[in-house]
Design an enzyme around this catalytic site. Structure first.
Site, mmCIF file in Angstrom:
data_model
loop_
_atom_site.group_PDB
_atom_site.id
_atom_site.type_symbol
_atom_site.label_atom_id
_atom_site.label_comp_id
_atom_site.label_asym_id
_atom_site.label_seq_id
_atom_site.Cartn_x
_atom_site.Cartn_y
_atom_site.Cartn_z
ATOM 1 N N HIS A 186 0.842 -1.200 0.000
ATOM 2 C CA HIS A 186 0.000 0.000 0.000
ATOM 3 C C HIS A 186 0.877 1.250 0.000
ATOM 4 O O HIS A 186 0.664 2.181 -0.803
ATOM 5 C CB HIS A 186 -0.891 -0.034 1.248
ATOM 6 C CG HIS A 186 -1.724 1.191 1.440
ATOM 7 N ND1 HIS A 186 -3.038 1.278 1.045
ATOM 8 C CD2 HIS A 186 -1.431 2.389 2.004
ATOM 9 C CE1 HIS A 186 -3.516 2.464 1.349
ATOM 10 N NE2 HIS A 186 -2.564 3.162 1.941
ATOM 11 N N GLU A 187 1.851 1.290 0.886
ATOM 12 C CA GLU A 187 2.719 2.464 0.972
ATOM 13 C C GLU A 187 3.588 2.602 -0.275
ATOM 14 O O GLU A 187 3.901 3.722 -0.696
ATOM 15 C CB GLU A 187 3.593 2.374 2.222
ATOM 16 C CG GLU A 187 2.828 2.389 3.528
ATOM 17 C CD GLU A 187 1.990 3.636 3.717
ATOM 18 O OE1 GLU A 187 2.342 4.692 3.136
ATOM 19 O OE2 GLU A 187 0.977 3.569 4.442
ATOM 20 N N HIS A 200 1.824 4.712 -2.797
ATOM 21 C CA HIS A 200 1.997 6.145 -2.558
ATOM 22 C C HIS A 200 3.381 6.601 -3.035
ATOM 23 O O HIS A 200 3.514 7.638 -3.696
ATOM 24 C CB HIS A 200 1.868 6.456 -1.056
ATOM 25 C CG HIS A 200 0.484 6.258 -0.510
ATOM 26 N ND1 HIS A 200 -0.639 6.800 -1.088
ATOM 27 C CD2 HIS A 200 0.049 5.591 0.601
ATOM 28 C CE1 HIS A 200 -1.702 6.476 -0.374
ATOM 29 N NE2 HIS A 200 -1.316 5.739 0.657
#
Length: 449
Positions: free
Chosen positions: A22-23, A26
């Site tokens: 998920h990170e 980003h």
């Protein structure tokens, strides 16, 4: 490895992989939007290993492997050199900020599709959706032993897991559902399951039992595990006896014994058993019992022996190419179910007992890992999708809350005031704290039960 240690280990692996991915979403989009990333950390807490790349980003592996985070250059979080100001996150156009924030949930969505593709290619073993016993609502709908569930509503059910999930979802909505079945004779037919007659408090966990369905693979063999003292079977039958016939009627599962005993009543009958390789014919007469809920009935006084599940007899399996559309369809189906569940929880049509926390996640992670790689990939895919959907909820502090701020900024032409965003953060923290408290409460309650 003990159940506790296994649960902790597989939860760390699961959350570590999914949150880090998920990170990374980003991070990847931020870099391509010209934003300077100060730190990309796998895990939290004290750094066990770190290295600074040529791009100036510090890459860290930290001591607590329960996720990760991305720290971007931002004037709201500290002083920024004038030369670096164009690379600050807060200086980016609103479209770029939306792309960077949305990239985390999108990464989890992409990962979900990839994990499901892997699951389909490996092949997830399961049980065939064959009815073992039909009582109550299921019997009223005309379902019988040996019927194979082909579809529940518009959902195909190639395995029992798909059938059980579709039935549980329909049960929570209390809507009569059309089933497509293949009977024991091989003919296809439709049955209407009157789910509107289910009790109002029917939840997902006990829906199948209240419908009155027992799958074939959960039927117990007719082997005696315990005999009650002073009953008809006491001194006649023995533990580990396998009953083969009662009053001349062959039996293959333990649930067939009760109806035959009721038919015999108080008269004596021959019970045929296998004991230590020998076949015996023993005479006994059932005795009458009275139960406050069940009423009067005839009983032998025996209980079944627990038995392991039989081997899998079905599988979800596709070739590498066919698995691509299958993974996309499965992701869409799971996403639709997850969003629908959130809607049921918000409207009160589903019990808050369905909200689970880290303890339940850990238990399911360990259980799915024990079932094999395909089941574990299936679990990871569902968890990755859940992480994406939860992060998209319009709650300040989550990605969805930031997206809401940016959409308001697009609509009004200027950012929200600092005061409004701070107030939103407090509201978001309160909502998350309440949700986490409820999840922990349900986890502990389930353990106690």
């Amino acid at each position: 490895m003990s159940t506790f240690l296994g649960s902790v280990w597989w939860m760390i692996v699961s959350l570590g992989v999914l949150v880090t991915f998920h990170e990374y979403g980003h991070y990847w989009v931020a870099r391509r939007c010209g934003v300077k990333v100060l730190r990309f950390s796998v895990g939290f807490g004290k750094a066990l290993w770190s290295r600074t790349g040529r791009d100036g980003t510090e890459y860290v592996v930290a001591a607590l492997p329960l996720g990760g985070y991305v720290k971007m250059l931002d004037e709201r979080e500290g002083e920024v050199a004038p030369a670096d100001a164009p690379q600050a996150f807060n200086r980016q156009p609103v479209g770029r900020r939306i792309a960077i924030v949305a990239a985390g949930p999108v990464a989890n969505l992409v990962l979900c599709v990839a994990l499901l593709w892997g699951m389909f290619v490996i092949g997830r073993p399961d049980f065939a959706p064959v009815v073992g016993q039909a009582e109550g609502i299921a019997a009223a709908a005309g379902l019988q032993r040996g019927d194979t569930l082909l579809a529940v509503g518009d959902r195909q059910t190639p395995t029992w897991s798909e059938a059980a999930l579709a039935l549980a979802t329909a049960a929570m909505d209390h809507q009569d559902t059309v089933l497509r079945v293949r009977t024991r004779s091989g003919n296809e037919a439709t049955r209407t399951l009157p789910l509107s007659r289910l009790p109002a408090d029917t939840g997902q966990s006990h829906a199948i039992a209240r419908i009155g369905l027992t799958p074939r693979h959960q039927l117990l063999p007719p082997v005696i595990g315990r005999i009650e003292p002073g009953t008809a079977a006491w001194g006649v039958l023995a533990e580990d006896d396998r009953l083969t016939a009662i009053d001349g009627t062959p039996i293959s599962t333990f649930d067939e014994i009760g109806p035959l005993v009721q038919r015999i009543g108080e008269r004596k009958a021959m019970v045929e058993v296998e004991r230590d390789g020998d076949r015996l014919a023993l005479e006994l007469a059932p005795r009458r019992r009275v139960d406050p809920q069940r009423g009067a009935y005839w009983a032998l006084g025996i209980a079944p022996a627990m038995a392991p599940l039989p081997p899998y007899d079905a599988a979800l399996h596709y070739g590498p190419l066919a698995a691509v559309p299958a993974a996309l369809r499965e992701t869409w189906k799971l996403a639709r179910d997850s969003v629908a569940m959130i809607g049921r929880l918000a409207s009160g049509r589903a019990s808050v007992d369905n909200v689970s926390g880290p303890i339940t996640i850990a238990r399911y992670a360990n259980a799915s890992a024990q079932l094999g790689p395909a089941w574990f990939l299936n679990f990871l895919a569902l968890l990755s999708l859940s992480l994406a959907i939860i992060n998209l909820l319009p709650i300040p502090v989550l990605d969805g809350g930031h997206l809401l701020y940016y959409l308001i900024e697009l609509a009004k032409g200027s950012p929200l005031s600092e005061r409004a965003m701070v107030a939103g953060q407090y509201v978001g923290l309160a909502l998350l704290a309440g949700l986490m408290g409820l999840a922990f409460y349900n986890d502990i309650l389930q353990l106690l039960r």
